[in-house]
Design an enzyme around this catalytic site. Structure first.
Site, PDB file in Angstrom:
ATOM      1  N   THR A  99      45.900  30.697  55.241  1.00 24.54           N
ATOM      2  CA  THR A  99      46.341  31.615  56.301  1.00 24.54           C
ATOM      3  C   THR A  99      47.696  31.213  56.866  1.00 24.54           C
ATOM      4  O   THR A  99      48.558  32.063  57.111  1.00 24.54           O
ATOM      5  CB  THR A  99      45.306  31.681  57.438  1.00 24.54           C
ATOM      6  OG1 THR A  99      44.054  32.137  56.923  1.00 24.54           O
ATOM      7  CG2 THR A  99      45.759  32.637  58.537  1.00 24.54           C
ATOM      8  N   HIS A 155      35.647  34.976  57.369  1.00 21.80           N
ATOM      9  CA  HIS A 155      36.064  33.670  56.859  1.00 21.80           C
ATOM     10  C   HIS A 155      34.875  32.992  56.192  1.00 21.80           C
ATOM     11  O   HIS A 155      33.752  33.090  56.671  1.00 21.80           O
ATOM     12  CB  HIS A 155      36.581  32.803  58.018  1.00 21.80           C
ATOM     13  CG  HIS A 155      37.358  31.593  57.588  1.00 21.80           C
ATOM     14  ND1 HIS A 155      36.802  30.566  56.866  1.00 21.80           N
ATOM     15  CD2 HIS A 155      38.663  31.252  57.778  1.00 21.80           C
ATOM     16  CE1 HIS A 155      37.718  29.646  56.631  1.00 21.80           C
ATOM     17  NE2 HIS A 155      38.859  30.037  57.172  1.00 21.80           N
ATOM     18  N   ASP A 157      45.443  38.125  54.161  1.00 26.48           N
ATOM     19  CA  ASP A 157      46.199  36.870  54.158  1.00 26.48           C
ATOM     20  C   ASP A 157      46.071  36.082  52.859  1.00 26.48           C
ATOM     21  O   ASP A 157      47.042  35.501  52.384  1.00 26.48           O
ATOM     22  CB  ASP A 157      45.823  36.004  55.369  1.00 26.48           C
ATOM     23  CG  ASP A 157      44.350  35.599  55.407  1.00 26.48           C
ATOM     24  OD1 ASP A 157      43.565  36.082  54.568  1.00 26.48           O
ATOM     25  OD2 ASP A 157      43.989  34.792  56.283  1.00 26.48           O
ATOM     26  N   HIS A 158      44.882  36.066  52.255  1.00 21.64           N
ATOM     27  CA  HIS A 158      44.677  35.328  51.005  1.00 21.64           C
ATOM     28  C   HIS A 158      43.341  35.754  50.417  1.00 21.64           C
ATOM     29  O   HIS A 158      42.624  36.565  51.003  1.00 21.64           O
ATOM     30  CB  HIS A 158      44.709  33.810  51.239  1.00 21.64           C
ATOM     31  CG  HIS A 158      43.735  33.334  52.283  1.00 21.64           C
ATOM     32  ND1 HIS A 158      42.379  33.206  52.046  1.00 21.64           N
ATOM     33  CD2 HIS A 158      43.915  32.966  53.579  1.00 21.64           C
ATOM     34  CE1 HIS A 158      41.774  32.775  53.132  1.00 21.64           C
ATOM     35  NE2 HIS A 158      42.672  32.630  54.090  1.00 21.64           N
TER      36      HIS A 158
END
Length: 638
Positions: free
Chosen positions: A295, A410, A469-470
């Site tokens: 992130t 997450h 973000d990823h």
């Protein structure tokens, strides 16, 4: 009777053999190391040996019980290195590097993630240590207190050197210029061993630490020339389309593009986003370019239009550098800048890095009302986060540049039952199964956030940027991912899974004339695209990205591992693939045409960071300006 040398070192040889076999077993069961032929398999098998012979061989300089104690201690240490890499690899699909070890301030927040990544079978790593302890205590035959002679030690370490150079020579023959490929950690581990990789990583760390001291303003010349030559004109028609508006960037945690417009058991996974992109500029060919900083890397890329580092996180290794980040640039146009993130300010070293970027405010966990009831997993639930963030944003000076960083989606993707709006998937991957409900929850939270912006009067005069973000699902779960997508996850498909959503919404503009932009790009292109829409000229800025809305934008992006994508080909793991069919190409000329560009961009960006070269940039521009004025005066005089 004088003992033979082998009887003196029998305990050490057993320790080496057990650790050697254990390391190879870890290679095969815990790391996804691609093996193409028997030579590579043989190299993988022998590569731990030279390090183990060396590190355990140092016991030859000790006497009596201290020798065995040293060997047992080294077995524990090497086992810990193996375990640490195993746990790290299970989520990040990568090996530990020295910069990552400095990220100690992150460890306290990892909590449930580390617990989830540990497995009962990890206890097997201690079996050889238990055997050694038993032999040391119970078996007198392994308790030799006779010291080795100088000649014996010399012969032993000569043998160690021969094993090392045999391994290195074989590896160089199989993979020429191996040690120049520092970005390809899997290749290094496969050829020189996990342990020697860590030594090599230490050498790199020392070398890169010296770069800043040796750098000067002349180091910028090549970079400036490259950036100038590769800069493309922005979309003039849209230049300033969002001039003077607030900027609301939303970093969507672990969100990949494969969930967009996709269904699970007949239900949309992202119903709000599916509708929102129909009123926006939707960039459906954009890839995340993060490295080990995840992130924080995405924040770095978006704010600076530079690549992250191949080792560690820039937020930790180079927080004291001088940057030309988006907040600093926009400050000249009257913008106030803020980050809103309900986590500890020290996580990813954000408090220090945001100062370097020029942010005016950082609303961390202390700015939020966080309780057990409104938290899950890594912290404040997204709905609560957006609700409280909206209240904070109402009081920001306008125009403002803001970034909101979500948390709920997450790993390990925990979610309270009352927040579950879609069923879990059914596969052998618990991680993928739990991923869909947290993505669905995040989507619902986004819907409420946009409604709140409208209620608070912030919506109409803002440009809203949503980006993933990823990745959230690593290649460790490719079997389950292939089941969900209905196709085999080849190296080509693995690259395609690195696509992340990028949506730019400008009320009054994109809702009237939405577009789907298929240009190949990366997170590095977000800043130039946004600056053009805001009417900010960035010709004088050093940036590797280009305006995604420009017709001149090259269909090209490079990932941090060296893979790259164009509109025609995809290059990854040393192979070139046809972009349309996903099949490997026998003729690789199309990839070779972009290979140098990919390497050069990553290398030049690294030079900027390691050398802290942007500290020279303002002075260099002043010097060049003075020279131009002096030349003009001379021309006028003549």
């Amino acid at each position: 009777m004088r003992k033979t040398f082998f009887s003196k070192i029998s305990f050490m040889l057993i320790a080496i053999l057990l650790m050697w076999l254990k390391t190879y077993a870890v290679y095969k069961t815990s790391f996804h190391i691609k093996i193409d032929n028997l030579t590579q398999e043989f190299i993988l098998f022998i590569n731990p040996l030279s390090f183990l012979l060396l590190i355990f061989g140092l016991s030859l300089f000790l006497k009596g019980k201290n020798r065995n104690r040293y060997i047992i201690a080294m077995s524990c240490l090497v086992t810990f290195v193996l375990l640490a890499n195993m746990v790290f690899y299970r989520f990040y699909n990568d090996f530990l590097t020295i910069p990552v070890l400095f990220q100690t301030s992150n460890m306290g927040d990892l909590g449930s993630s580390i617990g989830t990544l540990l497995e009962p079978t990890d206890l097997l790593l201690a079996v050889d240590i238990a055997v050694l302890i038993w032999l040391h205590i119970r078996q007198k035959a392994f308790q030799s207190d006779i010291p080795s002679t100088k000649n014996e030690r010399a012969a032993y370490f000569l043998f160690v050197a021969s094993v090392y150079f045999f391994n290195l020579g074989l590896s160089e023959a199989e993979r020429p210029q191996l040690l120049t490929r520092s970005f390809d950690r899997e290749m290094l581990v496969k050829n020189i061993s996990l342990f020697n990789f860590h030594i090599y990583d230490g050498v790199l760390q020392s070398k890169q630490s010296a770069q800043r001291a040796l750098a000067d303003s002349n180091s910028l010349t090549e970079i400036e020339n490259y950036v100038t030559a590769n800069a493309k004109d922005a979309n003039k028609r849209l230049f300033g389309a969002a001039k003077g508006r607030n900027v609301i960037l939303v970093s969507l945690e672990s969100t990949q593009s494969f969930v967009i417009n996709e269904k699970l058991n007949g239900e949309e996974i992202t119903p709000f986003l599916n509708d929102f992109i129909k009123q926006s500029y939707n960039f459906n060919n954009v890839y995340h370019q993060t490295g080990q900083g995840k992130t924080s890397d995405s924040e770095f890329i978006v704010d600076n239009s530079l690549y992250p580092l191949g080792r560690g996180a820039v937020f930790f290794t180079n927080a004291g550098n001088q940057y030309m980040a988006a907040p600093e640039i926009l400050k000249n146009s009257g913008y106030y800048s803020a980050v809103l993130h309900a986590n500890n300010k020290s996580f990813w070293n954000r408090d220090l890095m945001y100062d370097s970027f020029g942010y005016d405010s950082f609303f961390d966990i202390n700015s939020y009302d966080v309780t057990d009831e409104n938290s899950v997993g890594w912290g404040l639930k997204d709905k609560e986060f957006f609700e409280q963030s909206s209240e904070l944003m109402k009081n920001l000076p306008q125009p403002f540049y803001s970034r909101l960083i979500t948390l709920t989606n997450h790993f390990p993707f925990d979610l309270d039952e009352e927040d579950q709006l879609i069923d879990e998937y059914d596969s052998n991957s618990q991680t993928l199964n739990k991923y869909f409900p947290t993505v669905r929850y995040q989507d619902e939270a986004l819907k409420r956030f946009i409604e709140k912006l409208k209620e608070d009067g912030l919506y109409d005069n803002s440009v809203i940027v949503l980006y993933g973000d990823h990745y959230g699902i690593s290649e460790n779960h490719n079997e389950a991912m292939g089941q969900f997508l209905g196709k085999e996850i080849t190296p080509f498909e693995e690259v395609q899974l690195q696509k992340v959503p990028l949506v730019i919404h400008i009320p009054g503009i994109t809702d009237k004339k939405p577009q789907t932009i298929e240009t190949v790009g990366g997170q590095i292109d977000i800043r130039p695209t946004l600056m053009n829409l805001l009417g900010i000229d960035t010709k004088d800025q050093i940036q590797f990205g280009n305006d995604l809305l420009s017709d001149e934008k090259l269909d090209f992006t490079v990932l941090r591992d060296g893979s790259f994508i164009t509109d025609q080909v995809v290059y990854t793991d040393g192979a070139c693939y046809d972009k349309e069919t996903g099949k490997p190409l026998e003729e690789t000329k199309q990839c070779e045409a972009f290979a140098d560009k990919a390497k050069q961009e990553l290398s030049l960006s690294d030079e900027i960071i390691y050398g802290d070269l942007l500290r020279f940039y303002d002075q260099k521009r002043l010097d060049n300006s003075s020279k131009r004025k002096e030349k003009q005066m001379l021309d006028q005089a003549s």
